[in-house]
Motif scaffolding. Structure first.
Motif, short mmCIF file in Angstrom:
data_model
loop_
_atom_site.label_atom_id
_atom_site.label_comp_id
_atom_site.label_asym_id
_atom_site.label_seq_id
_atom_site.Cartn_x
_atom_site.Cartn_y
_atom_site.Cartn_z
N THR A 76 -6.34 -5.56 4.76
CA THR A 76 -6.11 -4.25 4.16
C THR A 76 -7.42 -3.53 3.89
O THR A 76 -7.52 -2.31 4.00
CB THR A 76 -5.31 -4.40 2.85
OG1 THR A 76 -4.08 -5.09 3.11
CG2 THR A 76 -5.02 -3.06 2.20
N THR A 199 3.59 -1.25 10.09
CA THR A 199 2.62 -1.60 9.06
C THR A 199 2.97 -0.82 7.81
O THR A 199 3.15 0.40 7.86
CB THR A 199 1.19 -1.29 9.51
OG1 THR A 199 0.90 -2.04 10.69
CG2 THR A 199 0.18 -1.65 8.44
N LEU A 201 3.25 -0.92 3.06
CA LEU A 201 2.87 -1.53 1.78
C LEU A 201 3.90 -2.54 1.30
O LEU A 201 3.56 -3.47 0.58
CB LEU A 201 2.70 -0.43 0.72
CG LEU A 201 1.45 0.45 0.86
CD1 LEU A 201 1.51 1.60 -0.13
CD2 LEU A 201 0.20 -0.37 0.65
N LEU A 237 -1.12 -4.85 2.32
CA LEU A 237 -0.41 -4.46 3.54
C LEU A 237 0.34 -5.60 4.21
O LEU A 237 -0.07 -6.76 4.16
CB LEU A 237 -1.38 -3.85 4.55
CG LEU A 237 -1.88 -2.43 4.26
CD1 LEU A 237 -2.88 -2.00 5.34
CD2 LEU A 237 -0.73 -1.44 4.18
#
Length: 466
Positions: A76, A199, A201, A237
């Motif tokens: 990340t 991709t 959070l 991430l």
């Protein structure tokens, strides 16, 4: 992956040989078995293209594919660094700016943006307890809440000291200057342009579950997957082998919609002097640097409870290796990703692109090429694409550099001793090039020519024999 990431010859050698593919699969299988990982996925990128994926799982028929999400931990940080470098390239900040110029963070007093990116800010390694990777971010609702009793453990700029809170601050910096949450900025400015639709959070199915494997018995324990809040820029991430392949291609060649290749090259330049000549690890600006088997790799490793990840890129080989596992510890994913690069490089050495002449050449620049002399030291000046110049010592020993053309007719050094220095062509009274001025060093067409612009002059008797 966009066409801008593909070299002209990539289609010709897109497929790996069967022996190479088997060697890659065996390496992943060994990594999963010896590391006792519930699952392990690997991928290889060559010339900007995903050319191989492979995986192993402890559950028959449930091996992950290139679309399966894993948490990627500190990988990340490289994404956050890209956002910060975009702000720099747009002129919204300078890397030499103290962080406190943009954020009210007295705990980081004296630390610059560059020092935060390179982990030389002196900030503590971890956030205030409890263990931030396994607890809700609501326990640290404000930026000030991430700091413990000793925010600074070293004077800023003195040494490399890895700091997760440092990247939490960089995420807050992005939010302050963009006026939006850093995750939204990341999606808009990086993920969407690069086509990284998997991709995020938070996990999105299909995704792997995170596990801890008992050190002395073959049993598993599920790990929590908390939203880490303010600490999210340090390791929040989730991504896939397919998406990380796109990111690897970007790290190699750049993408004008996100960052150009020159800025990415700056990011992978060591920010702290390596220890000794035989260094095997370092750090740039949000990018880890390693040497494995004589090969220079850049990228990042990552870990969060239940997950391990690594992405390594070899610019020289134009290869990248990716390894993802859903175990807190055990699988040596950094070594595995490096081995994936090494296997392809050794089984199928890169075939260089064909030589091609320049599309155009300014006669005035052609006239500059050839031998030049710094005193009695011979150098050769060569013309490259985009009006770039390359100055090389004859015999290979001495100070050489590549130079980028500037709009004002000068050139700026890109590497070596002359990095950042200005090269100018000085004309004589007749308007023809008389000598080169390189950071006040004078290069003439003849060694110590009597009529040359040599500082201090030349003995009027000229060259002689004893």
């Amino acid at each position: 992956m966009t066409a801008s990431h593909l070299s002209p010859s990539s289609d010709e050698f897109a497929e790996l040989l069967p022996a190479t593919r088997r060697a890659l699969l065996r390496r992943v299988a060994v990594g999963q078995a010896e590391g006792r990982a519930p699952s392990l996925a690997g991928a290889v990128v060559r010339e900007g293209r995903l050319v191989w994926t492979g995986s192993r799982s402890c559950v028959d028929g449930h091996a992950p594919d290139a679309d399966t999400q894993y948490r990627i931990g500190s990988l990340t940080k490289t994404f956050v660094a890209v956002l910060v470098m975009r702000l720099r390239d747009e002129g919204l900040l300078d890397l030499a700016d103290p962080l406190t110029k943009h954020l009210e963070v007295p705990e980081a007093e004296g630390a610059t943006v560059a020092q935060l990116l390179s982990h030389t800010s002196g900030l503590a390694a971890e956030a205030r307890g409890p263990w931030w990777e396994r607890t809700p971010g609501a326990l640290r609702p404000e930026t000030a809440d991430i700091f413990g009793e000793r925010p600074l453990v070293h004077p800023a700029g003195r040494r490399h000291h890895y700091s997760n809170p440092g990247f939490a601050l960089l995420g807050a910096l992005v939010e302050r200057l963009r006026g939006a949450p850093w995750g939204e900025v990341l999606a808009r400015e990086v993920l969407e342009p690069l086509g990284m639709v998997r991709t995020s959070l938070e996990p999105r199915a299909p995704h792997a579950g995170g596990w801890a494997v008992h050190p002395w018995a073959d049993v598993l324990l599920p790990e929590p997957a908390e939203d880490t809040g303010r600490m999210a820029p340090a390791g929040q991430l989730w991504s896939t082998a397919g998406d990380l392949a796109r990111f690897a291609a970007f790290l190699l060649d750049g993408d004008e919609r996100v960052l150009d290749a020159a800025t990415l090259a700056e990011m992978r330049t060591p920010a702290v002097a390596p220890d000794g000549e035989n260094w095997d690890g370092g750090y740039g600006l949000g990018v880890q640097l390693v040497r494995v088997g004589g090969r220079f790799l850049h990228g990042h490793t990552g870990s969060m409870p239940g997950f391990l990840a690594t992405l390594w890129v070899s610019a020289e080989d134009r290869l990248a290796g990716i390894a993802l596992a859903n175990a807190t510890s055990g699988p040596a994913v950094s070594a595995l990703a490096a081995d994936l690069v090494g296997i392809v490089a050794e089984h199928e050495p890169r075939i260089p692109d064909p030589w091609r002449p320049l599309p155009e050449a300014d006669p005035a620049l052609l006239a500059l090429t050839g031998p030049w002399y710094w005193g009695a030291n011979p150098f050769v000046l060569r013309l490259r694409a985009d009006r770039a110049l390359e100055l090389s010592p004859v015999g290979g020993k001495g100070r050489g550099s590549r130079f980028r053309a500037e709009p004002n007719g000068s050139w700026t050094g890109l590497d070596g001793y002359y990095a950042g220095e200005t090269l100018r062509v000085v004309e004589g009274e007749d308007g023809a090039p008389a000598h080169l001025d390189l950071g006040t060093f004078v290069f003439t067409r003849e060694p110590y020519a009597p009529d040359g612009a040599v500082p201090g002059g030349v003995d009027p008797e000229g060259w002689r024999t004893l």
